[in-house]
Design a protein around this motif. Structure first.
Motif, PDB file in Angstrom:
ATOM      1  N   TRP A  35      13.752 -34.304  10.820  1.00  0.00           N
ATOM      2  CA  TRP A  35      13.170 -34.542   9.492  1.00  0.00           C
ATOM      3  C   TRP A  35      11.846 -33.819   9.466  1.00  0.00           C
ATOM      4  CZ3 TRP A  35      13.047 -40.024   6.925  1.00  0.00           C
ATOM      5  CH2 TRP A  35      12.229 -39.992   5.775  1.00  0.00           C
ATOM      6  N   TRP A  36      11.723 -32.799   8.600  1.00  0.00           N
ATOM      7  CA  TRP A  36      10.458 -32.078   8.492  1.00  0.00           C
ATOM      8  C   TRP A  36       9.617 -32.745   7.423  1.00  0.00           C
ATOM      9  CZ3 TRP A  36      11.680 -26.124   8.625  1.00  0.00           C
ATOM     10  CH2 TRP A  36      12.145 -25.807   9.909  1.00  0.00           C
ATOM     11  N   ALA A  37       8.463 -33.255   7.840  1.00  0.00           N
ATOM     12  CA  ALA A  37       7.651 -34.021   6.903  1.00  0.00           C
ATOM     13  C   ALA A  37       6.327 -33.333   6.616  1.00  0.00           C
ATOM     14  CB  ALA A  37       7.381 -35.409   7.468  1.00  0.00           C
ATOM     15  N   GLU A  38       5.816 -33.617   5.450  1.00  0.00           N
ATOM     16  CA  GLU A  38       4.505 -33.129   5.089  1.00  0.00           C
ATOM     17  C   GLU A  38       3.477 -34.023   5.753  1.00  0.00           C
ATOM     18  OE1 GLU A  38       1.446 -32.936   1.453  1.00  0.00           O
ATOM     19  OE2 GLU A  38       2.933 -34.503   1.659  1.00  0.00           O
ATOM     20  N   GLY A  39       2.340 -33.437   6.115  1.00  0.00           N
ATOM     21  CA  GLY A  39       1.307 -34.252   6.717  1.00  0.00           C
ATOM     22  C   GLY A  39       1.007 -33.755   8.109  1.00  0.00           C
ATOM     23  N   ILE A  99      11.011 -36.961  13.635  1.00  0.00           N
ATOM     24  CA  ILE A  99      10.199 -36.545  12.489  1.00  0.00           C
ATOM     25  C   ILE A  99       9.190 -35.518  12.975  1.00  0.00           C
ATOM     26  CG2 ILE A  99       8.609 -37.263  10.687  1.00  0.00           C
ATOM     27  CD1 ILE A  99       9.831 -39.948  10.669  1.00  0.00           C
ATOM     28  N   VAL A 100       9.219 -34.360  12.374  1.00  0.00           N
ATOM     29  CA  VAL A 100       8.319 -33.278  12.785  1.00  0.00           C
ATOM     30  C   VAL A 100       7.389 -32.943  11.636  1.00  0.00           C
ATOM     31  CG1 VAL A 100       8.211 -30.899  13.543  1.00  0.00           C
ATOM     32  CG2 VAL A 100      10.115 -32.335  14.255  1.00  0.00           C
ATOM     33  N   PHE A 101       6.092 -32.937  11.909  1.00  0.00           N
ATOM     34  CA  PHE A 101       5.157 -32.554  10.860  1.00  0.00           C
ATOM     35  C   PHE A 101       4.971 -31.050  10.910  1.00  0.00           C
ATOM     36  CE2 PHE A 101       4.038 -36.595   9.326  1.00  0.00           C
ATOM     37  CZ  PHE A 101       4.062 -37.466  10.398  1.00  0.00           C
TER      38      PHE A 101
END
Lengths: 291, 439, 280
Positions: free
Chosen positions: B30-34, B61-63
């Motif tokens: 999951w590519w997340a913003e932040g 989860i990868v920022f």
């Protein structure tokens, strides 16, 4: 078999590998970009051929014309200020005995730093609250009260200043390389005849480093076309496109507005410009100038 | 030498084999913003808890820096994560057009998402009748004010344009800025102000008509809205001057508001987080209010609808079922969602679920007031539209990017709106508009 | 020492001018340094000056949060790999252009091609390149990025090396040819050793470019474990956070290795230029 090793072909063998990878990495994708300039591709959808529509739109593009003007100003700035300062620095540097190492290191240091670091330093210094402007304001000097990056009239020059600050050390090193190759006996002869520093510079140093000097001119003119990093980090071309240059106009068209086809057309225009510049220097070579 | 090398090789190979049970887990990225620095709670509450509960699935989860572009480049080449985010409905619509987004229709029916999400938020993710994009965060535009400062000076909240301008003058007379705000680091900030003024001067009804094409953006109400905005910008309403507004960033303007350099702050509901922390050790009290209608008569304030970001599944994902399951797991646990968004003071990760008052147990009463009032007011149909949730891509960029040209006096408001209308016409022709919903 | 050869008036004026120039660089950078050891809380009160409380922990925090050790390794791999490929191939091409084929038409054409190559902005070909790389299974690999960097830096390297090699006296090569040397030996036995200063300079410039590069690294490397050092600064900056103390510390850590290398090699570099083999 002999043929394969003939001198003509051997020359080719030496050249081929580097060109092969360059072709693969740059030329091939750029050519497909060229082809894309005739489409209205948005980066991920269907590719529709639309002929020269992008180019006609370009000629009406207010922002593009502004960007071209800014690039010309940028080039003019870099051909004068950094070169003059670098020449001065390099010449003086070859004339002193002590602290050479110190100065060389200091001058070259900003070039070592990544563009984002340099941009950070100056963005911090020009900030209206915690920067130099505020510090000077407290003492009554208020010409830096507003950040030069966000003031319409000065944004382009402020960005160029930061890039020049980063770049001139590189020029110093290049000029020093050339100046060190000048035969010392020439200077000694001039000293005997009582030449001044300026005369020595003008009649000995300058002509002797001409190849390197021309090289630096060429590099500056050509490198000023894709100038992008500092504009992007410091002002994104703002405010109101007052610091917009061609490369970041291309970038925003491709990545912000998803107009890859149109952006490729801008790229084509850059190509054209470079061809003229290169052609010009090629002509110089034809005349016999050694580059 | 060769013999020991062979042994080393076989040992490592066996070790590899032994570790391979790790590879029989389904891994969902999951590519997340932040950033990991700013958002450790996301890892803490979503990733760690999910992985603890599920031994056969691993959520990663990868920022990502520049998440929008990196995601787009990856999607373009057929790779990318299983779950990805986008900054808002206009972005995801373009990707969906190109076929990069997995249709969530069957999962929608399977998990009953339609009933779990707020109707207007659910609709924002419907393209061509199928559900594609989860709204990750719903927000609205309000303004904060320094309550203590107001009480000391006997100021009251404005209810119409006259009072608004009078208040601004009074604040400036005291040597402060009316509003703290700045665009440094996020140029699209301009659209917050533009959207606010359009919604409060021209009004949501007119805006709706322009969005669906019944009205033109060149009509007088919109010209008046942006002219008023320019007038106020020139008067230094936001951090004192246009140049300052451009130069100040997140920390700067939040600092200004907390330090009495300005009396108010015009921002979205994501401003709760920095305001709470900014005022934590101050004696001043803060509060918020909905934006007043900026016409001489005033009127009932509304809340603009906004979707902060969206979550979708990659069409090229090989584990779409598992990814959908994860998304359902995230939104189904209301308590957990509230816990997570609570860590951000309800400024982020506020999934538009159908909350009840009881859900907002232990939260700052002012924030609770916002959440309840927002739900009630918009439920009654009194809502406006933010540019980043309802504008088609090209005009959505134009509204903020070229606003600077208007503020620099290089073109007039009329010319700007003419260009704007042309972009809308083009978008309509290419069928690139976003769902607006009914009113 | 090379400098003693020059007899010019080393007046005080020289030093004043040079010092002024130096200060325009030293002062802004000292602010950077001060900020890197300043605790974040002190920034509001003392934005430009020397910190009243020194906090070296900023470096530790930056190291840990940025995962500096791993990132440092990644960048080093990229630099070394690129230098090996780039210097070898560019050196060969430069040799060919300078010595083997000095006035041929091919040279002109290739020269033009390389010049054009320098000025194509990356944004223009990065997307088609990414798709090409994906099909070659080179995305998200060190090798893929190394090839890209080698190619991107090739034009400059070829030019620089060539402009140096072109000044090597042709008698050396003629003499060697008479002695029976083949082209390859001319290259690695004569041209390369004599040109080592320019190789050093080129190596430093190219290495620097690779170390600082971030656009391509960002796009082509997806896995966290492979990320290079240029991305470290993004770890501390986002739309909502600007921790200047950490950013400054991270910037210094990023520049430090290159600065040290430069200081080490600078002497050799200049000595090599004025020393052996180049009697005019």
């Amino acid at each position: 078999m002999k043929f394969l090793f003939s001198s003509k072909l051997i020359a080719w063998y030496f050249i081929m590998p580097v060109f092969a990878i360059h072709l693969l990495v740059v030329a091939l994708p750029s050519l497909s970009s060229l082809a894309l300039s005739l489409t209205d591709w948005n980066g991920f959808g269907k590719i529709n051929y639309i002929g020269f529509e992008n180019f006609t739109e370009l000629f009406d593009d207010r922002v593009f014309k502004k960007a071209v003007k800014h690039n010309l100003i940028w080039t003019a700035f870099f051909l004068t200020v950094p070169i003059a300062v670098a020449m001065l620095g390099a010449y003086l540097l070859t004339g002193i005995k002590r602290f050479q190492l110190f100065y060389r290191l200091v001058f070259f240091f900003p070039y070592i730093l990544a563009s984002i670091v340099n941009a950070l330093v100056w963005k911090y210094l020009f900030h209206p609250i915690h920067g130099l402007g505020a510090w000077m304001n407290e003492r009554g000097i208020d010409f830096l009260a507003s950040s030069p990056f966000t003031t319409k009239g000065t944004s382009l020059y402020a960005v160029a200043f930061v890039d020049a600050w980063h770049f001139w050390g590189f020029l110093v090193v290049i000029y020093i390389t050339g100046m060190y190759q000048v035969d010392n006996s020439l200077y000694e002869a001039a000293d005997i005849e009582g030449a001044t520093k300026w005369q020595k510079f003008r009649f000995i140093t300058l002509p002797m480093i001409r190849p390197i000097f021309i090289f630096s001119l060429m590099i500056i003119i050509i490198w000023s076309i894709p100038a992008f990093d500092y504009v992007y980090i410091l002002t994104q071309g703002g405010p109101a496109y007052s610091s917009e240059v061609i490369a970041n106009h291309l970038y925003s068209k491709a990545f912000d507005r998803f107009e890859v086809g149109y952006a490729s057309a801008i790229g084509v225009m850059m190509f054209v410009y470079v061809f003229f510049v290169v052609g010009f220097f090629g002509l110089l070579r034809k005349i016999g100038w050694e580059i | 030498m060769t013999k020991s090398f062979k042994i080393l090789l076989s040992v490592s190979f066996s070790a590899f084999l032994f570790c391979s049970p790790v590879f029989s887990k389904t891994v969902i990225t999951w590519w997340a913003e932040g950033s990991a620095v700013r958002d450790p709670d996301v890892i803490d509450i979503i990733e760690n808890r999910f992985n603890a509960e599920h031994s056969d699935i691993e959520l990663d989860i990868v920022f990502k820096e520049e998440v929008t572009e990196t995601t787009r480049t990856a999607l373009l080449s057929g790779t990318g994560p299983d779950i990805f985010e986008s900054p808002g409905p206009s972005y995801i619509k373009m990707l969906q057009d190109a076929g990069f987004v997995q249709s969530l229709d069957k999962y929608d029916k399977q998990y009953g998402w339609k009933d779990k999400l707020l109707p207007w938020a659910y609709n924002s993710g419907m393209f061509d009748g199928e559900f594609y994009a989860f709204p990750k965060n719903y927000e609205s535009m309000i303004y904060f004010y320094n309550k203590t400062l107001f009480e000391e000076n006997g100021w009251s909240l404005p209810t119409n344009l006259t009072e608004y301008e009078a208040l601004a003058e009074a604040i400036q007379a005291k040597g402060m800025y009316p509003f703290a705000y700045g665009a440094q680091g996020w140029q699209p900030t301009h659209e917050h102000l533009a959207g606010n003024y359009i919604n409060t001067v021209a009004g949501p009804d007119n805006m709706y008509k322009a969005l669906i094409g019944e009205k033109k953006w060149t009509d007088p109400e919109f010209v008046a809205s942006l002219k008023l905005l320019k007038k106020h910008m020139d008067a230094g309403y936001w951090s004192g001057s246009l140049e300052n507004y451009y130069a100040l960033g997140w920390d700067d303007f939040n600092g200004q508001f907390a330090n009495r350099d300005s009396a108010m702050m015009m921002i979205g509901s994501w401003g709760f987080n920095p305001t709470v922390s900014g005022f934590a050790d101050k004696t001043d009290e803060w509060d918020w209010a909905p934006l007043p209608m900026l016409t001489p008569e005033g009127g009932t304030p509304n809340y603009q609808l906004a979707i902060g970001s969206t979550i979708s599944i990659n069409a090229a994902s090989e584990n779409a079922d598992t990814a959908a399951y994860i998304l359902d797991w995230v939104i189904s646990n209301r308590e957990q969602v509230l816990e997570l968004t609570g860590r951000f003071n309800f400024g982020a990760w506020l999934l538009p679920l159908k909350y009840q008052e009881a859900d907002f147990g232990d939260v700052d009463p002012r924030i609770k007031r916002f959440l309840m009032d927002f739900a009630k007011t918009t439920g009654e149909g009194n809502y406006g539209y933010t540019t980043w949730s309802f504008f088609a891509a090209d005009p959505g960029v134009h509204i903020w990017k070229d606003m600077e040209v208007v503020w620099a006096n290089d073109i007039t408001v009329e010319e700007f709106l003419e260009d704007h209308q042309k972009l809308w016409d083009k978008a309509r022709k290419k069928n690139n508009t976003l769902p607006i919903g009914d009113r | 020492m090379a400098v003693a050869k020059f007899k010019r008036n080393a007046g005080i004026v020289n030093h004043i001018i040079l010092m002024t120039l130096a200060l325009t660089i030293i002062l802004p950078l000292s602010v950077l340094f001060f900020n890197s050891i300043k605790p974040q809380s002190e920034f509001a009160a003392n934005p430009l000056g020397f910190p009243s409380k020194i906090r070296f922990m900023n470096y530790y925090d930056a190291w840990v949060i940025g995962g500096y050790a791993r990132i440092f390794l990644n960048s080093s791999i990229l630099v070394v790999g690129t230098l090996i490929i780039n210097l070898t191939l560019s050196g060969m091409a430069a040799f060919s252009l300078a010595v083997l084929n000095p006035r041929g038409r091919i040279t002109v054409v290739l020269g033009i091609y390389l010049l054009v190559g320098i000025s194509i902005p990356a944004q223009m070909f990065i997307i088609p390149l990414f798709i090409l790389w994906k099909n070659l299974h080179l995305t998200n690999t060190y090798l893929g990025l190394i090839i890209i960097y080698s190619a991107l830096n090739a034009p400059f390297a070829v030019f620089l090396i060539r402009s140096y090699m072109i000044q090597l006296p042709s008698e050396l090569f003629d003499a060697a040819k008479i002695d029976g040397a083949n082209t390859f030996q001319l290259f690695y036995k004569i041209a390369v050793p004599l040109s080592w200063p320019v190789f050093l300079t080129t190596g430093l410039v190219v290495g620097l470019a690779v170390w600082n590069e971030f656009l391509f690294a960002l796009t082509f490397i997806q896995t966290e474990a492979y990320k290079p050092i240029s991305t470290i600064l993004f770890a501390f900056q986002s739309r909502f956070e600007n921790d200047y103390s950490l950013v400054s510390a991270a910037s210094i850590m990023m520049a430090a290795p290159i600065a040290i290398l430069f200081m080490l090699f600078q002497r050799k570099f200049i000595a090599g230029l004025t020393g052996g083999g180049l009697k005019g």
